[in-house]
Design a protein around this motif. Sequence first.
Motif, PDB file in Angstrom:
ATOM      1  N   UNK A 154     101.085  64.060 -59.034  1.00 42.96           N
ATOM      2  CA  UNK A 154     101.387  64.256 -60.446  1.00 42.96           C
ATOM      3  C   UNK A 154     100.131  64.674 -61.218  1.00 42.96           C
ATOM      4  N   UNK A 155      99.024  64.009 -60.965  1.00 47.22           N
ATOM      5  CA  UNK A 155      97.770  64.352 -61.644  1.00 47.22           C
ATOM      6  C   UNK A 155      97.301  65.761 -61.291  1.00 47.22           C
ATOM      7  N   UNK A 165     104.616  64.926 -68.156  1.00 53.40           N
ATOM      8  CA  UNK A 165     103.414  65.495 -68.770  1.00 53.40           C
ATOM      9  C   UNK A 165     103.823  66.683 -69.608  1.00 53.40           C
ATOM     10  N   UNK A 166     103.265  66.753 -70.818  1.00 53.77           N
ATOM     11  CA  UNK A 166     103.581  67.821 -71.763  1.00 53.77           C
ATOM     12  C   UNK A 166     102.270  68.411 -72.267  1.00 53.77           C
ATOM     13  N   UNK A 221     103.855  79.083 -65.743  1.00 55.28           N
ATOM     14  CA  UNK A 221     104.080  77.695 -65.407  1.00 55.28           C
ATOM     15  C   UNK A 221     104.586  76.965 -66.651  1.00 55.28           C
ATOM     16  N   UNK A 222     105.525  76.096 -66.462  1.00 53.27           N
ATOM     17  CA  UNK A 222     106.094  75.328 -67.559  1.00 53.27           C
ATOM     18  C   UNK A 222     105.024  74.475 -68.222  1.00 53.27           C
ATOM     19  N   UNK A 223     105.180  74.264 -69.523  1.00 52.53           N
ATOM     20  CA  UNK A 223     104.219  73.438 -70.237  1.00 52.53           C
ATOM     21  C   UNK A 223     104.605  71.966 -70.212  1.00 52.53           C
ATOM     22  N   UNK A 224     105.804  71.667 -69.722  1.00 52.81           N
ATOM     23  CA  UNK A 224     106.264  70.286 -69.577  1.00 52.81           C
ATOM     24  C   UNK A 224     106.804  70.133 -68.168  1.00 52.81           C
ATOM     25  N   UNK A 258      96.756  71.491 -63.188  1.00 50.47           N
ATOM     26  CA  UNK A 258      97.053  72.927 -63.137  1.00 50.47           C
ATOM     27  C   UNK A 258      97.606  73.419 -64.478  1.00 50.47           C
ATOM     28  N   UNK A 259      98.271  72.537 -65.221  1.00 47.91           N
ATOM     29  CA  UNK A 259      98.813  72.888 -66.540  1.00 47.91           C
ATOM     30  C   UNK A 259      97.699  72.856 -67.588  1.00 47.91           C
TER      31      UNK A 259
END
Length: 138
Positions: A107-108, A29-30, A1-4, A113-114
Motif C-alpha cells: 500500500x505504501x 489513499x487520496x 494513474x488514479x489519484x485515489x 507512486x501517486x
Amino acid sequence: MSTVFEQPVQARLVASAPRTEAVAATLRYDRADPYAVSMAFPPPATLEGVEVSWAFGRELLAEGVEGPAGVGDVRLRPYGDDRTVVEFHAPEGVAMVHVRTAELRRFLERSQRVVPWGREHQYLDWDADLANLLKDRP
C-alpha cells in the motif's frame, strides 16, 4: 494513474480473550490529502454497527511497519516477522488489529507512486483550502 486508490486488507481483530477474529478492512489513499491515509472497517466489525474510518499520517504508517510509532489515537508496531499491530485509541476503548506487513508495504509503495515522499506539499490545493476556511466567515 488514479489519484485515489483503495486496497482491501485482511485484519485480525485482537479481542480481550486469547483469540483473534478476521475482519475485512480497507486502506485508502487520496492524492488530494497527500499526508494522510485511512483505514475503514465495515459495519459488522464495529461496536456501533456502522462503517468506521480512521485517518492518520502516511508517514506514521511507514514508521510503524519498521518500529514502534505514534503516541496519539493511532499507534503501530511490528509484531513478529510478518505482522504489524495497529491500535486505535478512543474514549470507548482500544481496538487492536494485526495486518500483514507485506500488505502495508505494498500500500505504501502504491501511495509513493501517486505522491512521492517529500513532495506532498506540491499536491495541496492551498487556494481551495483557504476558500473553504473562509466561506463561513461573516
